[in-house]
Design a protein around this motif. Structure first.
Motif, mmCIF file in Angstrom:
data_model
loop_
_atom_site.group_PDB
_atom_site.id
_atom_site.type_symbol
_atom_site.label_atom_id
_atom_site.label_comp_id
_atom_site.label_asym_id
_atom_site.label_seq_id
_atom_site.Cartn_x
_atom_site.Cartn_y
_atom_site.Cartn_z
ATOM 1 N N ALA A 137 66.926 3.627 -70.045
ATOM 2 C CA ALA A 137 67.983 3.932 -71.286
ATOM 3 C C ALA A 137 69.492 3.481 -70.722
ATOM 4 O O ALA A 137 69.605 3.134 -69.693
ATOM 5 C CB ALA A 137 68.081 5.443 -71.126
ATOM 6 N N GLY A 138 70.163 3.011 -71.807
ATOM 7 C CA GLY A 138 71.531 2.519 -71.738
ATOM 8 C C GLY A 138 71.798 1.155 -72.444
ATOM 9 O O GLY A 138 70.693 0.963 -73.389
ATOM 10 N N PRO A 139 72.847 0.299 -72.062
ATOM 11 C CA PRO A 139 72.907 -0.839 -72.883
ATOM 12 C C PRO A 139 71.691 -1.853 -72.668
ATOM 13 O O PRO A 139 71.440 -2.092 -71.372
ATOM 14 C CB PRO A 139 74.020 -1.465 -72.309
ATOM 15 C CG PRO A 139 74.349 -0.729 -70.817
ATOM 16 C CD PRO A 139 73.891 0.610 -71.153
ATOM 17 N N VAL A 140 71.305 -2.611 -73.719
ATOM 18 C CA VAL A 140 70.131 -3.294 -73.626
ATOM 19 C C VAL A 140 70.671 -4.668 -74.264
ATOM 20 O O VAL A 140 71.344 -4.991 -75.148
ATOM 21 C CB VAL A 140 69.083 -2.975 -74.335
ATOM 22 C CG1 VAL A 140 67.912 -4.004 -73.897
ATOM 23 C CG2 VAL A 140 68.464 -1.676 -73.838
ATOM 24 N N ALA A 141 70.580 -5.847 -73.412
ATOM 25 C CA ALA A 141 71.280 -7.220 -73.715
ATOM 26 C C ALA A 141 70.167 -7.721 -74.712
ATOM 27 O O ALA A 141 68.867 -8.010 -74.300
ATOM 28 C CB ALA A 141 71.224 -8.064 -72.592
ATOM 29 N N SER A 142 70.588 -8.281 -75.895
ATOM 30 C CA SER A 142 69.876 -8.875 -76.938
ATOM 31 C C SER A 142 69.548 -10.268 -76.476
ATOM 32 O O SER A 142 70.481 -11.034 -75.432
ATOM 33 C CB SER A 142 70.378 -8.672 -78.222
ATOM 34 O OG SER A 142 71.501 -9.548 -78.378
ATOM 35 N N SER A 143 68.895 -11.158 -77.396
ATOM 36 C CA SER A 143 68.951 -12.638 -76.920
ATOM 37 C C SER A 143 70.096 -13.247 -77.227
ATOM 38 O O SER A 143 70.185 -14.350 -76.457
ATOM 39 C CB SER A 143 67.725 -13.465 -77.771
ATOM 40 O OG SER A 143 68.063 -13.127 -79.240
ATOM 41 N N SER A 144 70.999 -12.937 -77.780
ATOM 42 C CA SER A 144 72.153 -13.391 -77.958
ATOM 43 C C SER A 144 73.476 -12.951 -77.005
ATOM 44 O O SER A 144 74.685 -13.513 -77.227
ATOM 45 C CB SER A 144 72.980 -13.015 -79.407
ATOM 46 O OG SER A 144 73.349 -11.453 -79.628
ATOM 47 N N GLY A 145 72.946 -12.048 -75.949
ATOM 48 C CA GLY A 145 73.915 -11.298 -75.184
ATOM 49 C C GLY A 145 74.595 -10.160 -75.743
ATOM 50 O O GLY A 145 75.254 -9.493 -74.962
ATOM 51 N N ALA A 146 74.754 -10.027 -76.898
ATOM 52 C CA ALA A 146 75.082 -8.641 -77.463
ATOM 53 C C ALA A 146 74.390 -7.667 -77.017
ATOM 54 O O ALA A 146 72.952 -7.519 -77.010
ATOM 55 C CB ALA A 146 75.158 -8.785 -79.084
ATOM 56 N N LEU A 147 74.910 -6.367 -76.606
ATOM 57 C CA LEU A 147 74.294 -5.165 -76.189
ATOM 58 C C LEU A 147 73.959 -4.238 -77.304
ATOM 59 O O LEU A 147 74.879 -3.934 -78.086
ATOM 60 C CB LEU A 147 75.345 -4.534 -74.910
ATOM 61 C CG LEU A 147 75.708 -5.631 -73.762
ATOM 62 C CD1 LEU A 147 76.432 -4.714 -72.847
ATOM 63 C CD2 LEU A 147 74.315 -6.151 -73.246
ATOM 64 N N LEU A 148 72.874 -3.649 -77.020
ATOM 65 C CA LEU A 148 72.754 -2.373 -77.955
ATOM 66 C C LEU A 148 72.532 -1.081 -77.050
ATOM 67 O O LEU A 148 71.741 -1.259 -76.297
ATOM 68 C CB LEU A 148 71.475 -2.594 -78.839
ATOM 69 C CG LEU A 148 71.223 -1.868 -80.016
ATOM 70 C CD1 LEU A 148 72.338 -1.811 -81.063
ATOM 71 C CD2 LEU A 148 69.864 -2.130 -80.867
ATOM 72 N N MET A 149 73.089 -0.021 -77.250
ATOM 73 C CA MET A 149 72.733 1.219 -76.553
ATOM 74 C C MET A 149 71.683 1.778 -77.032
ATOM 75 O O MET A 149 71.166 2.220 -78.178
ATOM 76 C CB MET A 149 74.060 2.203 -76.780
ATOM 77 C CG MET A 149 74.048 3.306 -75.906
ATOM 78 S SD MET A 149 74.167 2.963 -74.101
ATOM 79 C CE MET A 149 75.907 2.415 -74.042
#
Length: 312
Positions: A45-57
């Motif tokens: 759990a927590g921020p997950v980095a997408s392939s673009s580098g943008a984070l999703l909680m």
């Protein structure tokens, strides 16, 4: 009671694979009598980095028994995610309880690695179809589809096709009226058929070789003609035998099959967008009669022209 729609993310996921379908469920939930409980989950759990580098909680993995619909995102990180035993075990556990198990784009790889798709019909992003077929020969891949349903398992093609998949799921849950209203809010077509091609037949064939590019463009503009091998060979300034052999070698399909694909694509566009009668469309696209066109539609798109027109 709200239905739990659980999105499974991992490092390197494609962010639109989550946010596109998520927005569809969110908007549909505003209109529905039975709302959605939308969750984004990750192994940590927590921020997950997408392939673009943008984070999703993301929150922790939900109790498998509480998940109504699992949505597995695709992305550059799917190969690594598909090798994580905890994720595969979780997908199997959810599949034992959930009403639906779905994937967007290359998320299909994770479900297949978990053994959940053996013997099932699926699709995935066109760019990954060759590697998927090599890795999972036991899965029945339908490469040229927007989305495919096989029982409780739904899989979609790349990225924006996840929105088409979500709208189809909303329609199953809430009815066509709410799904259509959701599509209007999203400003997307309602809705592309699952059997619709992922890309233009003409562009695909022209892209494989420039040798027959002009001929294919001419065929597309002359679909009402008989378009026999002899006529195509004459247009290409070749003998029928040499033409048929060279065309099949470069395109990977016979001239007759290529003509049928172009006719199907043109007919589908007219069925969806034109007020012309089906009889007229069958004549204009070279099928000759509606029954022949109907059989070709069912064989290729899984639905007759009337059903595709109603959905459009």
């Amino acid at each position: 009671m709200a239905r739990t729609i659980a999105f499974l993310a991992y490092p390197g996921f494609q962010i639109l694979d989550v946010t596109g379908p998520l927005a569809a469920f969110e908007i549909a939930g505003r209109y529905a009598r039975q709302p959605y409980d939308i969750r984004v989950m990750a192994l940590a759990a927590g921020p997950v980095a997408s392939s673009s580098g943008a984070l999703l909680m993301a929150g922790p993995l939900a109790d498998p028994a509480q998940v109504d619909t699992l949505v597995v995102a695709g992305g550059e990180g799917v190969n690594a995610a598909s090798a994580v035993p905890a994720l595969l075990d979780y997908a199997r556990a959810v599949a034992g309880h959930a009403r639906r198990v779905t994937s967007v784009c290359s998320g299909t790889f994770l479900l297949a690695a978990a053994g959940l798709l053996d013997g099932r019909r699926v699709t995935t992003h066109w760019y990954r179809t060759s590697s998927f077929a090599r890795r999972f020969p036991q899965v029945r891949l339908e490469a040229d589809r927007i989305f495919v349903r096989d029982g409780a398992y739904w899989t979609s093609a790349g990225i924006t096709a996840g929105i088409d998949l979500a709208l189809a799921l909303v329609a199953e849950d809430q009815g066509e009226a709410i799904a259509r209203r959701t599509a209007r809010q999203l400003v997307v077509p309602y809705r592309r058929q699952g059997g619709q091609s992922q890309f233009s037949t003409l562009l695909e064939m022209q892209g494989t070789s420039s040798r027959f590019g002009d001929l294919l463009a001419w065929v597309r503009d002359n679909l009402a003609r008989p378009l026999t091998v002899e006529e195509l060979a004459a247009q290409a300034a070749m003998s029928p035998r040499n033409f048929a052999r060279a065309f099949a070698a470069e395109q990977g399909l016979t001239p007759a099959k290529a003509v049928e694909q172009l006719r199907l694509e043109a007919a589908r566009d007219l069925v969806e967008e034109s007020p012309a009668s089906l009889d007229r469309i069958a004549i204009e696209t070279g099928f000759g009669d509606t029954e022949r066109m109907r059989r070709a539609f069912i064989r290729t798109f899984g639905a007759p022209p009337q059903s595709i027109r109603r959905s459009a």
